[in-house]
Scaffold this motif. Sequence first.
Motif, PDB file in Angstrom:
ATOM      1  N   LYS A 225     -12.066 154.745 127.587  1.00  0.00           N
ATOM      2  CA  LYS A 225     -10.762 154.068 127.716  1.00  0.00           C
ATOM      3  C   LYS A 225     -10.626 153.383 129.070  1.00  0.00           C
ATOM      4  O   LYS A 225     -10.125 152.263 129.158  1.00  0.00           O
ATOM      5  CB  LYS A 225      -9.628 155.072 127.512  1.00  0.00           C
ATOM      6  N   LEU A 226     -11.080 154.052 130.121  1.00  0.00           N
ATOM      7  CA  LEU A 226     -10.989 153.479 131.463  1.00  0.00           C
ATOM      8  C   LEU A 226     -11.898 152.262 131.577  1.00  0.00           C
ATOM      9  O   LEU A 226     -11.489 151.225 132.113  1.00  0.00           O
ATOM     10  CB  LEU A 226     -11.363 154.526 132.507  1.00  0.00           C
ATOM     11  N   ARG A 227     -13.108 152.367 131.064  1.00  0.00           N
ATOM     12  CA  ARG A 227     -14.031 151.232 131.133  1.00  0.00           C
ATOM     13  C   ARG A 227     -13.490 150.041 130.349  1.00  0.00           C
ATOM     14  O   ARG A 227     -13.579 148.891 130.810  1.00  0.00           O
ATOM     15  CB  ARG A 227     -15.410 151.635 130.610  1.00  0.00           C
ATOM     16  N   THR A 228     -12.913 150.304 129.177  1.00  0.00           N
ATOM     17  CA  THR A 228     -12.336 149.221 128.379  1.00  0.00           C
ATOM     18  C   THR A 228     -11.199 148.535 129.133  1.00  0.00           C
ATOM     19  O   THR A 228     -11.098 147.301 129.143  1.00  0.00           O
ATOM     20  CB  THR A 228     -11.817 149.771 127.038  1.00  0.00           C
ATOM     21  N   ALA A 229     -10.349 149.331 129.776  1.00  0.00           N
ATOM     22  CA  ALA A 229      -9.216 148.771 130.526  1.00  0.00           C
ATOM     23  C   ALA A 229      -9.705 147.944 131.715  1.00  0.00           C
ATOM     24  O   ALA A 229      -9.152 146.871 132.006  1.00  0.00           O
ATOM     25  CB  ALA A 229      -8.311 149.900 131.010  1.00  0.00           C
ATOM     26  N   ILE A 230     -10.733 148.410 132.397  1.00  0.00           N
ATOM     27  CA  ILE A 230     -11.259 147.686 133.550  1.00  0.00           C
ATOM     28  C   ILE A 230     -11.933 146.389 133.102  1.00  0.00           C
ATOM     29  O   ILE A 230     -11.737 145.324 133.707  1.00  0.00           O
ATOM     30  CB  ILE A 230     -12.234 148.572 134.344  1.00  0.00           C
ATOM     31  N   ASN A 231     -12.714 146.451 132.026  1.00  0.00           N
ATOM     32  CA  ASN A 231     -13.361 145.238 131.524  1.00  0.00           C
ATOM     33  C   ASN A 231     -12.335 144.215 131.045  1.00  0.00           C
ATOM     34  O   ASN A 231     -12.512 143.008 131.232  1.00  0.00           O
ATOM     35  CB  ASN A 231     -14.326 145.582 130.388  1.00  0.00           C
ATOM     36  N   ARG A 232     -11.237 144.703 130.463  1.00  0.00           N
ATOM     37  CA  ARG A 232     -10.164 143.793 130.053  1.00  0.00           C
ATOM     38  C   ARG A 232      -9.547 143.123 131.281  1.00  0.00           C
ATOM     39  O   ARG A 232      -9.299 141.911 131.286  1.00  0.00           O
ATOM     40  CB  ARG A 232      -9.097 144.551 129.266  1.00  0.00           C
ATOM     41  N   ALA A 233      -9.317 143.919 132.322  1.00  0.00           N
ATOM     42  CA  ALA A 233      -8.743 143.366 133.551  1.00  0.00           C
ATOM     43  C   ALA A 233      -9.689 142.338 134.173  1.00  0.00           C
ATOM     44  O   ALA A 233      -9.256 141.260 134.606  1.00  0.00           O
ATOM     45  CB  ALA A 233      -8.456 144.493 134.542  1.00  0.00           C
ATOM     46  N   LEU A 234     -10.978 142.647 134.211  1.00  0.00           N
ATOM     47  CA  LEU A 234     -11.951 141.711 134.784  1.00  0.00           C
ATOM     48  C   LEU A 234     -12.018 140.412 133.993  1.00  0.00           C
ATOM     49  O   LEU A 234     -12.116 139.321 134.562  1.00  0.00           O
ATOM     50  CB  LEU A 234     -13.339 142.362 134.824  1.00  0.00           C
TER      51      LEU A 234
END
Length: 268
Positions: A225-234
């Motif tokens: 979930k954290l990786r998905t959120a960070i990739n979305r932000a990037l």
Amino acid sequence: MKSLYCAYLLAASMLMPAQAQADDLDQIKAKGEIVIGVKDSSPPFGEFNPKTKTVMGYDIDMGVAVAKRMGLKPVFKTVETGNRVQLLLDRKIDLIMASLGKTPDVAKQVDLSYGYFMNQTKALALKGVIRSYDDYYTVSIGVTAGGPLEKLMRKQFPSAVLVTAPDKPELTAMLTSGKVQSIVAAEALLISIWNELPNKQRYEMPDYPINVNPIAIGMRKGETKLRTAINRALTEIEDSGEAERIYERWFGANTTTPIPRTFRINRY
């Protein structure tokens, strides 16, 4: 009564795994801030500013942009190459944004985001000592201790004379004092070091790159979930043009480390 007690234990045992599995993203959102490990002596990625008493650089600006997209307050904590992963595993930080190469060895230890910088590793050397890749086997080389680059150099050039240092100031001192004939690091960091040398004409950056790989954000393993959120932000930062503006601020034509931008964040 006994059966009631057993039922209570069963219910409790069913709840405990769910509580233990509360992921990092939920915990980070609950506290409203995200702690990011950055370097303070690796310009232009991260450097301590004595006037403001804060760390500034490309990693910091990208960290601020990511945190903003996630609705969180960024808190920066200084790390070094040798301790950044352990600090993450010990939960002293939530993310690593400190020249973390997206390599198979690193991926065994932490989960990685999209690459937010494309890194080319080169050498800064006394003029004439590196004239081909074969020279890496024979010249003395300074390298940051405890990181993937040290491991790569030992594997790729097993007979090279490697001398390790904690970070940029020590690497620079080794080169200028003659302790080593060359140092290897990210191209941007080497340009920064080279520009600061009083006798820079004695040195050169030979066009023999050691490797090219993306720099990514590191987080603890299994935090999907954290990786998905960070990739979305990037991705949002890239698509909005903010990523390019941040890049130009630190690597544009008018900076001390001009490197053309030839990548997009969500492709690596």
